[in-house]
Each structure stands twice: as C-alpha cells, then as structure tokens.
Write a protein that holds these residues in place. Sequence first.
Motif, PDB file in Angstrom:
ATOM      1  N   SER A 182       0.834  -1.207   0.000  1.00 52.21           N
ATOM      2  CA  SER A 182       0.000   0.000   0.000  1.00 52.21           C
ATOM      3  C   SER A 182       0.863   1.249   0.000  1.00 52.21           C
ATOM      4  O   SER A 182       0.414   2.328  -0.359  1.00 52.21           O
ATOM      5  CB  SER A 182      -0.873   0.041   1.255  1.00 52.21           C
ATOM      6  OG  SER A 182      -1.619  -1.126   1.353  1.00 52.21           O
ATOM      7  N   ARG A 260      -3.283  -3.156  -3.811  1.00 56.35           N
ATOM      8  CA  ARG A 260      -3.029  -2.239  -2.695  1.00 56.35           C
ATOM      9  C   ARG A 260      -2.222  -1.038  -3.181  1.00 56.35           C
ATOM     10  O   ARG A 260      -2.495   0.112  -2.830  1.00 56.35           O
ATOM     11  CB  ARG A 260      -2.233  -2.944  -1.591  1.00 56.35           C
ATOM     12  CG  ARG A 260      -3.004  -4.015  -0.868  1.00 56.35           C
ATOM     13  CD  ARG A 260      -3.808  -3.432   0.285  1.00 56.35           C
ATOM     14  NE  ARG A 260      -4.928  -4.286   0.617  1.00 56.35           N
ATOM     15  CZ  ARG A 260      -4.893  -5.284   1.485  1.00 56.35           C
ATOM     16  NH1 ARG A 260      -3.783  -5.532   2.128  1.00 56.35           N
ATOM     17  NH2 ARG A 260      -5.959  -6.010   1.724  1.00 56.35           N
ATOM     18  N   ASN A 264      -3.293   3.515  -4.165  1.00 57.29           N
ATOM     19  CA  ASN A 264      -2.638   4.729  -3.678  1.00 57.29           C
ATOM     20  C   ASN A 264      -2.073   5.583  -4.802  1.00 57.29           C
ATOM     21  O   ASN A 264      -1.116   6.323  -4.612  1.00 57.29           O
ATOM     22  CB  ASN A 264      -1.535   4.345  -2.695  1.00 57.29           C
ATOM     23  CG  ASN A 264      -2.122   3.847  -1.398  1.00 57.29           C
ATOM     24  OD1 ASN A 264      -2.603   4.627  -0.596  1.00 57.29           O
ATOM     25  ND2 ASN A 264      -2.136   2.529  -1.229  1.00 57.29           N
TER      26      ASN A 264
END
Lengths: 339, 267
Positions: A182, A260, A264
């Motif tokens: 992430s 993940r 972002n």
Amino acid sequence: MDLKFENWKFLQQRLFTSEAHKRLEVVFSQRPEVELSRLFRNHNEPGNEVSDPEEVSIRLCADEWLAEVSLLFLGWLSGYASSTVDTPQAESILAILGHRSMRPYYESHYPVALPWLFRQQLQGELQIEPEQAPGAFEYFINLYERFKNDRELICFLNFLDGYQFGRGEATVGIETVADAFSNPDRIVDAIFKPKPQATALDEAIIGLLRFATFSTTLHEFLLECESMPMLQSGFWFFYAFWYREFKKDVKEVSVRAIQRASANVYDKGSQALASQSEQELDEIMTALTDGRYSNALIEIIPNETLGSLSFEIGLVSAPVQENEWVSRFSAYKNSSAAE
Amino acid sequence: MSKWDQLAAPNHWPVRSIDEIRSHIICSRRPAKQCIVFVHGFNGEAIQTWDGFNADALKDPALAETDLIFFGYDGLNSNALAASSFLFDLLDSVMSDGALIGRQSPPATAYASCVLAGHSLGALVTRWALIRAYEQKLPWLDKIRYILFAPAHSGGIIVDSVTELLGSNPISKFLGNLAKAKIPLLQELRQGSPMLKCLEDKTKAALTAGCTSLRPRRVLIAEFELIVSNIPFPGDPYPTAIRKAEHTTVCKLSQFPQILAYVKELL
C-alpha cells in the motif's frame, strides 16, 4: 560422440557430486528405517513440527536432491539426455527415491510430480516417449539456476507456506507482506536497506517482486513451449508446488499486493499503468495456477499401472493398480476444467 | 521446425551456479583455452544482465573452446571496492589453478587468455580489480583483454527509475513509476567523487608506466543513455555507440546481436 549420452553423464554427475546427494546417501545407509520415517514426516500434522536444525538441514537437502533428480527426468523428457533406466546409477537413485520412508515425503506430505514419475519410470511402471526439444531444456536449466538460491524469493515462499514472525500485533505474516505494498515508499526502503539490517518483512517484500519476475519469465517460456504440450506440462510441474500446494493462494496474494499499491495512485498516468500492470499480473498468475499446464502430462500417463510382478504358486501375476500419480494430480486438472 | 529442436549450446554444458561466489559458469565441452568473465552493474543480475550470451552466443563456433563466467555480487547494497575484491579473487583463481570455479569436466586448467567485460557499475568493479593486479605485479594481467559496456566510471547512475533497474515484471514496472526520484544518487558514483578521482589517478599512473591491460580495447555506449555520463575515461578509446540501445539493454546480446562481434574480436 553420442551427445545425449554425454549430456546424461553430465546431469547424473551433477547429481552424484552434489552435497545433497552425498549427505542423503549417508543418511539412508546409516539410519534405521524408523528414524528415517520420523525424519521425513509431515510437519503439518500436530506434534510433527520440525525445528531441530539437523532435521531441517537434511530435509532441505532432500528438497534440493528431489529438484536435481527432476532435472535428470526433464533432461530425458526433453530429448536433451538419454534415459537413466537400466543404468548402474538407476539403482543408487532408487535406493533413495524408492525408499519407503522417502516416498511419502514427495508423494503424500509434499506432493511433487516429477520425482514421482521418475521413480515410476525407473521401476518400469511408466512408458512414455520423450519430446525432441533439447534447446528448451537448456533454457529451463538457466531459469532454474537463476532463481534456485534466491534468499528473498525463498523467504517469500516460506511466508506463503504459513511462516510467521513475532507475536500478537507485531506478528508478520503473508498478509503483512501484501499490505506493505500500500505504501510504495516502504517497498523502496526494503530494496535499498543494507542486507545486515533487513528484516524478514523486507526480504519478503523483495521476494514478492522476485516471484513476480520469476513468474513472468516462466509464463513467457511456457508460452513458447506451446507446440510441445507434454514437455510444457513437465516444466510447469517442476514448479507446480509453488503455484498449487502452499497454504496461501499465491495468485490472490500477488494480485492483492498490486491492487493495494494501485489504490494509492492518484495521477492519471500512474492509474493507467496500474490498471495495465494489474491485468498483466492477473493473466500471468491465472495461467500458472489454474491447472491448464497440468493437463497434457496427466492425460498422457495411463490411469492404470502394472504392479510389481509377484510369484505365487508358480504363477506370475501382474496386478493392475490405479496410478496414484494420476489420481493425486488430477485435482489440478479438474480445477482448470471447472473454470 | 521448433526453435527448441536444436541444442542452443552444442559446444557447452548447461549453466551451473557457483554458490560460494554468487556466480555462474557455462563450461565448454572441450578443454577451454580462454574464458570470458562478465561483470554486471548496479542491481544487475549475474546472467540476466548479459541475456543472450548464455544462449545465442553459444551457437557460435568461435566460442567452442571458451568458458563463460558470470560474476555476481550485491550490486545494490555493496560497494565497488568490496565487489572488486571478490572479482580479484575470482580472476586470480581462474587465471591460475581454476579451483574457485570447480571446473569438473574437463578438469580445471589455467586459461591462456581472458576477456573481461563490465557493464555500468561493473566498469568500476573491474577497473579496481585490474589496478590491484597491476600493483601486485600479477603475471596474468597481460592475458586480460578488456571491454566495457555503458561504463559508469565517469560518474552517473541517476537512479530515477526503479522500473528500469529492478527487472521486468508487472509489479516493479508500476512501482517504478511511483517511486521515481525517491532513490538517491549513488554517492560513490557522483561525478568527481573521491572514489572516481582515485581510480582515475591510479589508472593514469599505470598507463604512463606502460601497462596496456588497463585500457579497454573497446567501450560500447548506448545511443539513448539516461543513466551515466558518457565522458570518456582518461586513456580510453573513443566509444562505439549502439543504435537504439539504452543503458540497461546495450549489453544484451538477445537485443543487439552485433555486440557479439566486439567480444569475439578479443578472443
């Protein structure tokens, strides 16, 4: 010069001069059977955990040895090398491969297909014809050597198999590895951290990247072997344990890691690249896990096999048995057909 | 006819790893007269950096009696001097008894000559190993023929793209874009760094004293170089550029078949 025979001599020499072979020969010749059965137990069963360093080390030798005998089998299956059947070396290999303490290790506890087929071949229970693609075997052995001792890759595979570090909230497992993606900065930190300071999580993060590189390379190679389905299947089976037998679903973990990371991303360029990369990885992992490559070899192996000849009251009987190899690995094929 | 029908390496055995030194070797079936030692660069892989030399090149009869050694080191976290120490040990061994590479079939003998090829950071690693051989007056230095690919000996390694340097897979391709500019310039390879200055001074001194082995016979550079400075190192020949090549592809025979000729001319 008979090139196939020369190549076979090279591969068998490679096996017999390996530290793994030398160690296993000593283990099998000196230890009583009850001890050997204990040594090669299924660590997933309660009370069977393996933590003694010597046991761990011998079992690692066994894994390496099984990979080497698989290469000997693939060398023959690809037409690179002549057959081991009816050679003096076959007996030495069978002394370990056919040992009743060893067989459950690779046939039942941690099923790996190629050593099992090789044993059947050496014991006269398997009759198939090799392909003629020596160049493919040469490529494959390059791939094997490139990744075989990759510390980070092995760390990631151990996580996939359920390894955990730490306790309570500080427990690091495969979920932690996928979650780490992430934060791209965390990945870069792991990559550039000096080795002595690297944690298991750092190693597993790099290991996941290496696994993606390995899977991409294997996938491209298998596609190039499309015209030789049996051999393509054999090459895939060499690594099938990684894609089908770990406790965690390797495709799910890899794809989740990239998802993940892509969650972002905010600029349009990166979003497009993320979506493309996600799709690409999904395709690769699907091909390597859905069992499509298992089909050819499973279909070519007869469902029944001749059992050992037995002599009873002057009669020779050859009982027909179900081929356990086919039974065990048909599960791979079925899952592919179901999808 | 399938591309796999034939042996890719009719004159060589399959690649074998030498775990103790993170390296790989492809031995010729016949006794080898010479060897080529390949040295990768920043975060390179021993074999993958030189993709094609482990397959396509082996079909060439000119390499029939040549062993190929792919030297490996931690090109990410290590430093040039540490790596050069390991390379020096390897060169010293292969040019004497060959014990370190454990050549089995046929048994190890000393090579009559050795082509030393370095890519990127590998140029510094190789140069330091050769400087040491010169200062220790080792006789095998005269048997070395030196070639460089996109050398980083004039500074550089602008690491602004993990994508390019971390290998090809969907995750790194994507992460590389995200992590752009988060990786610092490698201090050791900063233009004018003490490391580069010292190397330059020592090389100049050796060349002035008449040592030609330290001068590469050829320097190959990429047409599209975004990573290192292409300023020639003192004493080096003018570089030969490879059309359409980039920093990480200029040493890949699988993409630029013409580079084999440049290696073969040194055999």
